[in-house]
Enzyme design. Structure first.
Site, PDB file in Angstrom:
ATOM      1  N   ASP A  84       0.810  -1.227   0.000  1.00  0.00           N
ATOM      2  CA  ASP A  84       0.000   0.000   0.000  1.00  0.00           C
ATOM      3  C   ASP A  84       0.840   1.273   0.000  1.00  0.00           C
ATOM      4  OD1 ASP A  84      -2.216  -1.691   0.156  1.00  0.00           O
ATOM      5  OD2 ASP A  84      -2.149  -1.697   2.343  1.00  0.00           O
ATOM      6  N   GLY A 131       1.432   3.022  -2.571  1.00  0.00           N
ATOM      7  CA  GLY A 131       0.986   3.913  -3.652  1.00  0.00           C
ATOM      8  C   GLY A 131       1.551   3.435  -4.994  1.00  0.00           C
ATOM      9  N   LYS A 132       1.762   2.119  -5.097  1.00  0.00           N
ATOM     10  CA  LYS A 132       2.346   1.545  -6.323  1.00  0.00           C
ATOM     11  C   LYS A 132       1.476   1.842  -7.541  1.00  0.00           C
ATOM     12  CE  LYS A 132       2.268  -2.521  -4.378  1.00  0.00           C
ATOM     13  NZ  LYS A 132       1.944  -2.152  -2.975  1.00  0.00           N
ATOM     14  N   LYS A 138      -0.664   4.170  -8.138  1.00  0.00           N
ATOM     15  CA  LYS A 138      -0.638   5.563  -8.580  1.00  0.00           C
ATOM     16  C   LYS A 138       0.583   5.799  -9.486  1.00  0.00           C
ATOM     17  CE  LYS A 138       0.289  10.122  -7.933  1.00  0.00           C
ATOM     18  NZ  LYS A 138       0.182  11.427  -7.353  1.00  0.00           N
ATOM     19  N   GLY A 193      -4.691  -4.434  -3.530  1.00  0.00           N
ATOM     20  CA  GLY A 193      -5.715  -3.411  -3.701  1.00  0.00           C
ATOM     21  C   GLY A 193      -4.993  -2.204  -4.236  1.00  0.00           C
ATOM     22  N   HIS A 194      -5.126  -1.948  -5.527  1.00  0.00           N
ATOM     23  CA  HIS A 194      -4.329  -0.912  -6.193  1.00  0.00           C
ATOM     24  C   HIS A 194      -5.224   0.238  -6.646  1.00  0.00           C
ATOM     25  CE1 HIS A 194      -0.791  -3.857  -7.150  1.00  0.00           C
ATOM     26  NE2 HIS A 194      -1.001  -3.673  -5.862  1.00  0.00           N
ATOM     27  N   ARG A 201       1.857 -29.231  -6.509  1.00  0.00           N
ATOM     28  CA  ARG A 201       1.575 -29.755  -7.847  1.00  0.00           C
ATOM     29  C   ARG A 201       0.185 -30.375  -8.017  1.00  0.00           C
ATOM     30  NH1 ARG A 201       7.265 -32.467  -7.574  1.00  0.00           N
ATOM     31  NH2 ARG A 201       6.480 -32.479  -5.450  1.00  0.00           N
ATOM     32  N   GLN A 230       1.849  -6.133  -3.186  1.00  0.00           N
ATOM     33  CA  GLN A 230       2.331  -6.239  -1.802  1.00  0.00           C
ATOM     34  C   GLN A 230       3.604  -5.389  -1.614  1.00  0.00           C
ATOM     35  OE1 GLN A 230       1.344  -9.651  -3.352  1.00  0.00           O
ATOM     36  NE2 GLN A 230      -0.557  -8.692  -2.794  1.00  0.00           N
ATOM     37  N   ALA A 234      -7.453  -1.174   0.964  1.00  0.00           N
ATOM     38  CA  ALA A 234      -8.208  -1.087  -0.288  1.00  0.00           C
ATOM     39  C   ALA A 234      -8.872  -2.428  -0.628  1.00  0.00           C
ATOM     40  CB  ALA A 234      -7.288  -0.653  -1.420  1.00  0.00           C
ATOM     41  N   GLY A 237     -10.720  -3.119   3.782  1.00  0.00           N
ATOM     42  CA  GLY A 237     -11.265  -1.992   4.533  1.00  0.00           C
ATOM     43  C   GLY A 237     -10.725  -1.903   5.958  1.00  0.00           C
ATOM     44  N   ARG A 238      -9.802  -2.811   6.324  1.00  0.00           N
ATOM     45  CA  ARG A 238      -9.265  -2.775   7.694  1.00  0.00           C
ATOM     46  C   ARG A 238      -8.429  -1.515   7.910  1.00  0.00           C
ATOM     47  NH1 ARG A 238      -6.053  -8.362   7.895  1.00  0.00           N
ATOM     48  NH2 ARG A 238      -5.737  -7.799   5.714  1.00  0.00           N
ATOM     49  N   ARG A 298      -5.311   0.523   8.632  1.00  0.00           N
ATOM     50  CA  ARG A 298      -3.894   0.153   8.527  1.00  0.00           C
ATOM     51  C   ARG A 298      -3.150   0.645   9.763  1.00  0.00           C
ATOM     52  NH1 ARG A 298      -3.739   2.510   2.483  1.00  0.00           N
ATOM     53  NH2 ARG A 298      -4.635   0.737   1.376  1.00  0.00           N
ATOM     54  N   ASP A 310       2.303  14.601   1.202  1.00  0.00           N
ATOM     55  CA  ASP A 310       1.300  15.572   1.658  1.00  0.00           C
ATOM     56  C   ASP A 310       0.631  15.170   2.972  1.00  0.00           C
ATOM     57  OD1 ASP A 310       0.319  13.504  -0.245  1.00  0.00           O
ATOM     58  OD2 ASP A 310      -1.634  14.244   0.398  1.00  0.00           O
TER      59      ASP A 310
HETATM   60  P1  GDP Z   1      -0.852   0.233  -3.583  1.00  0.00           P
HETATM   61  O1  GDP Z   1      -1.417  -1.051  -3.070  1.00  0.00           O
HETATM   62  O2  GDP Z   1       0.611   0.351  -3.298  1.00  0.00           O
HETATM   63  O3  GDP Z   1      -1.173   0.490  -5.019  1.00  0.00           O
HETATM   64  O4  GDP Z   1      -1.533   1.384  -2.720  1.00  0.00           O
HETATM   65  P2  GDP Z   1      -3.081   1.489  -2.292  1.00  0.00           P
HETATM   66  O5  GDP Z   1      -3.885   1.894  -3.462  1.00  0.00           O
HETATM   67  O6  GDP Z   1      -3.521   0.279  -1.553  1.00  0.00           O
HETATM   68  O7  GDP Z   1      -2.990   2.613  -1.186  1.00  0.00           O
HETATM   69  C1  GDP Z   1      -2.487   3.873  -1.445  1.00  0.00           C
HETATM   70  C2  GDP Z   1      -3.563   4.909  -1.112  1.00  0.00           C
HETATM   71  O8  GDP Z   1      -2.982   6.191  -1.058  1.00  0.00           O
HETATM   72  C3  GDP Z   1      -4.646   5.002  -2.167  1.00  0.00           C
HETATM   73  O9  GDP Z   1      -5.848   5.392  -1.558  1.00  0.00           O
HETATM   74  C4  GDP Z   1      -4.132   6.112  -3.100  1.00  0.00           C
HETATM   75  O10 GDP Z   1      -5.183   6.770  -3.797  1.00  0.00           O
HETATM   76  C5  GDP Z   1      -3.504   7.032  -2.095  1.00  0.00           C
HETATM   77  N1  GDP Z   1      -2.348   7.801  -2.575  1.00  0.00           N
HETATM   78  C6  GDP Z   1      -1.381   7.432  -3.451  1.00  0.00           C
HETATM   79  N2  GDP Z   1      -0.430   8.387  -3.549  1.00  0.00           N
HETATM   80  C7  GDP Z   1      -0.820   9.376  -2.705  1.00  0.00           C
HETATM   81  C8  GDP Z   1      -0.248  10.622  -2.324  1.00  0.00           C
HETATM   82  O11 GDP Z   1       0.823  11.023  -2.767  1.00  0.00           O
HETATM   83  N3  GDP Z   1      -0.932  11.363  -1.390  1.00  0.00           N
HETATM   84  C9  GDP Z   1      -2.105  10.948  -0.843  1.00  0.00           C
HETATM   85  N4  GDP Z   1      -2.705  11.725   0.050  1.00  0.00           N
HETATM   86  N5  GDP Z   1      -2.676   9.777  -1.187  1.00  0.00           N
HETATM   87  C10 GDP Z   1      -2.029   9.008  -2.088  1.00  0.00           C
HETATM   88  P1  IMO Z   2      -0.963  -4.272  -2.181  1.00  0.00           P
HETATM   89  O1  IMO Z   2      -0.558  -4.838  -3.511  1.00  0.00           O
HETATM   90  C1  IMO Z   2      -0.894  -4.655   2.147  1.00  0.00           C
HETATM   91  C2  IMO Z   2      -0.985  -8.730   3.744  1.00  0.00           C
HETATM   92  C3  IMO Z   2      -2.234  -9.144   4.492  1.00  0.00           C
HETATM   93  C4  IMO Z   2      -1.639 -10.102   5.506  1.00  0.00           C
HETATM   94  C5  IMO Z   2      -0.546 -10.801   4.690  1.00  0.00           C
HETATM   95  C6  IMO Z   2      -0.980 -12.139   4.113  1.00  0.00           C
HETATM   96  O2  IMO Z   2      -2.268  -3.560  -2.204  1.00  0.00           O
HETATM   97  O3  IMO Z   2       0.127  -3.469  -1.581  1.00  0.00           O
HETATM   98  P2  IMO Z   2      -2.566 -12.800   2.082  1.00  0.00           P
HETATM   99  O4  IMO Z   2      -4.017 -12.521   1.844  1.00  0.00           O
HETATM  100  O5  IMO Z   2      -1.667 -12.282   1.026  1.00  0.00           O
HETATM  101  O6  IMO Z   2      -2.307 -14.234   2.396  1.00  0.00           O
HETATM  102  O7  IMO Z   2      -2.219 -11.998   3.447  1.00  0.00           O
HETATM  103  O8  IMO Z   2      -0.214  -9.916   3.640  1.00  0.00           O
HETATM  104  N1  IMO Z   2      -1.223  -8.220   2.377  1.00  0.00           N
HETATM  105  C7  IMO Z   2      -1.153  -6.925   2.044  1.00  0.00           C
HETATM  106  N2  IMO Z   2      -0.936  -5.833   2.810  1.00  0.00           N
HETATM  107  N3  IMO Z   2      -1.036  -4.543   0.811  1.00  0.00           N
HETATM  108  C8  IMO Z   2      -1.222  -5.634   0.040  1.00  0.00           C
HETATM  109  O9  IMO Z   2      -1.232  -5.583  -1.303  1.00  0.00           O
HETATM  110  C9  IMO Z   2      -1.326  -6.895   0.649  1.00  0.00           C
HETATM  111  N4  IMO Z   2      -1.520  -8.149   0.193  1.00  0.00           N
HETATM  112  C10 IMO Z   2      -1.447  -8.947   1.262  1.00  0.00           C
HETATM  113  O10 IMO Z   2      -2.860  -8.038   5.110  1.00  0.00           O
HETATM  114  O11 IMO Z   2      -0.999  -9.376   6.528  1.00  0.00           O
HETATM  115 MG    MG Z   3      -2.910  -1.693  -1.748  1.00  0.00          MG
END
Ligand code: GDP
Ligand code: IMO
Ligand code: MG
Length: 430
Positions: free
Chosen positions: A13, A15-16, A18, A40-41, A143, A225, A300, A303-304, A306, A334
């Site tokens: 999470d 911000g990959k 983005k 959750g991207h 397998r 991840q 994302a 909904g937990r 973080r 920011d």
């Molecule tokens: P990912 O899993 O790495 O793609 O990241 P997520 O989408 O799960 O979580 C990143 C969250 O931060 C999302 O709600 C994005 O819309 C938000 N986000 C990404 N870059 C920025 C930033 O520079 N500033 C703020 N305020 N939010 C950001």
């Molecule tokens: P993105 O791509 C944050 C965490 C879960 C749990 C552990 C194992 O959005 O960054 P799983 O369901 O993979 O067996 O859960 O990994 N986890 C993540 N945490 N961002 C993710 O993906 C995650 N994908 C899995 O919360 O701790």
């Molecule tokens: Mg995510």
């Protein structure tokens, strides 16, 4: 643009998505190579938000091609939900979305098993997303997995599914003492419908990527991840079930290592984690709550809320070593707007002795006491800044200090808001 891998440097999470969306403009193909619908991207374009779990985040750009590689555990139901949502938004995926025939399927019993394992009091609670990831990868490695390509041979798929049903029913009921409420015939029927819809997307994606490379197309690999959720190098057992590091691109997409020109580490300006496991700089106090509120830090996928804490340079240094970052993208800067003072963890102390590296065992991680340096905040809104020079001096000092602590890796991007437009490009990829 050079062929580039995007990897999360912390616990996910960062911000990959983005950054993926931002860089898609300069790429031809965007490829997921591991993980599944646990990801959750989030992509935000002109205020319009889309959360991807299965479909690569580059799909928002018209004409760009997206690939789901063999290393992904493929959730067909989730995939179709996203395809339908995209269609509703007027985004067509026809002819530009490809699924590897070698990608293993996540089936309903994997999700059931994932939840049964988590709620079994005999087991360590990982805090998984419940998306069936661990059980699907376990089947792949033992397998007995079923791949998307198997759907194209209906007799083979039926036979494999039957065997799997018997085994999973036994595991859920006898081992975890949980209810196995799936019906074989119903699941078969469900997948008959799913197959009709996904068959046109299934192909040999490694072959497809090789031809794209021959034609000098540019590849952008979308990591999911984060580094510390890697099955080998992460905080095991509190990890996901795939290799999340840059090195897994080769096996997970079917490309050679020499294909890669750049590895961009996505670095959140503070740290978050979802689920259980160690987190040295976690702030279980007002600072942590403020980070969560300002950063809207809620999962994302599930909904937990973080878990939130200060920037940990020990973590990011380890991520640099493991992934070979050539650039970093600093995100969510920011979110720190409101802080009078901001802390950075420079190193740990163990029994009064300085430690600069991240330990490999849970026991050793627990002994680490983060040592912080305090920097002055900038206390103003930076979300509309368009260039590095426009950032307040204290924000630039914060970035500079992070870079100093992180082997002076050049910054590619500084992100100052969720929208595609809120992106400052510092040093473009060449
Ligand atoms: P990912 O899993 O790495 O793609 O990241 P997520 O989408 O799960 O979580 C990143 C969250 O931060 C999302 O709600 C994005 O819309 C938000 N986000 C990404 N870059 C920025 C930033 O520079 N500033 C703020 N305020 N939010 C950001
Ligand atoms: P993105 O791509 C944050 C965490 C879960 C749990 C552990 C194992 O959005 O960054 P799983 O369901 O993979 O067996 O859960 O990994 N986890 C993540 N945490 N961002 C993710 O993906 C995650 N994908 C899995 O919360 O701790
Ligand atoms: Mg995510």
């Amino acid at each position: 643009m050079p062929n580039t891998i995007i990897v999360g440097s912390q616990w996910g999470d960062e911000g990959k998505a983005k950054v993926i969306d931002y860089l898609t403009k300069q790429s031809d193909l965007i490829i997921r190579y591991h993980g599944g619908a646990n990801a959750g991207h989030t992509v935000v374009v002109d205020g319009d938000k889309f959360i991807f779990h299965m479909v690569p985040s580059g799909i928002m750009y018209p004409g760009k091609k997206c690939v789901i590689g063999n290393g992904v555990v493929f959730d067909a139901e989730q995939f179709l939900v996203e395809v339908d949502e995209l269609k509703e938004k007027g985004i067509s995926v026809e002819g530009r979305l490809f699924i590897s025939d070698l990608a293993h399927l996540v089936l309903p019993y994997h999700k059931l098993l994932d939840k049964a394992r988590e709620s079994d009091s005999k087991n360590t609670k990982i805090g998984t997303t419940g998306r069936g990831i661990g059980p699907a990868y376990a089947d792949k490695v033992t397998r007995v997995g079923i791949r998307t390509g198997d759907l194209l041979d209906w007799d083979l798929f039926t036979e494999k599914l039957k065997k799997a049903f018997a085994e999973k029913k036994f595991l859920v009921e006898q081992m975890h003492k949980a209810t196995f409420d799936l019906d074989f015939e119903e699941t078969l029927k469900q997948f008959e419908e799913i197959t009709k819809r996904i068959a046109p997307y299934i192909c040999d994606t490694a072959d497809y990527l090789f031809n794209a490379l021959q034609a000098k197309e540019n590849l952008l690999f979308e990591g999911a991840q984060g580094t510390f959720l890697d099955i080998d190098h992460g905080t095991y057992p509190f990890v996901t079930s795939s290799n999340t590091l840059s090195g897994s691109v080769c096996a997970g997409a079917g490309v050679g290592p020499a294909t890669i020109d750049h590895v961009v580490g996505i670095v959140k300006a503070y740290t978050t984690r979802v689920g259980n496991g160690p987190f040295p700089t976690e702030q279980l106090n007002e600072d942590g709550e403020l980070l969560r509120k300002e950063g809207a830090e809620f999962g994302a996928t599930t909904g937990r809320p973080r878990r939130c804490g200060w920037f940990d340079s020990v973590v990011v240094r380890k991520a640099i070593a493991l992934n070979g970052f050539t650039r970093m993208a600093l995100t969510k800067l920011d979110v720190l707007n409101v802080f009078k003072e901001i802390k950075i963890c420079t190193h740990y102390e163990v029994d009064g002795v300085k430690r600069e590296s991240f330990p490999t065992t849970l026991k050793d991680i627990e002994k680490c006491v983060p040592i912080y340096e305090t920097l002055p905040g900038w206390e103003c809104d930076i979300s509309q800044c368009n260039s590095y020079e426009e950032l307040p001096e204290n924000a630039r000092k914060y970035i500079k200090r992070i870079q100093e602590l992180c082997y002076s890796i050049p910054a590619l991007i500084v992100s100052v808001g969720p929208d595609r437009s809120q992106t400052i490009e510092v040093e473009p990829l060449t």
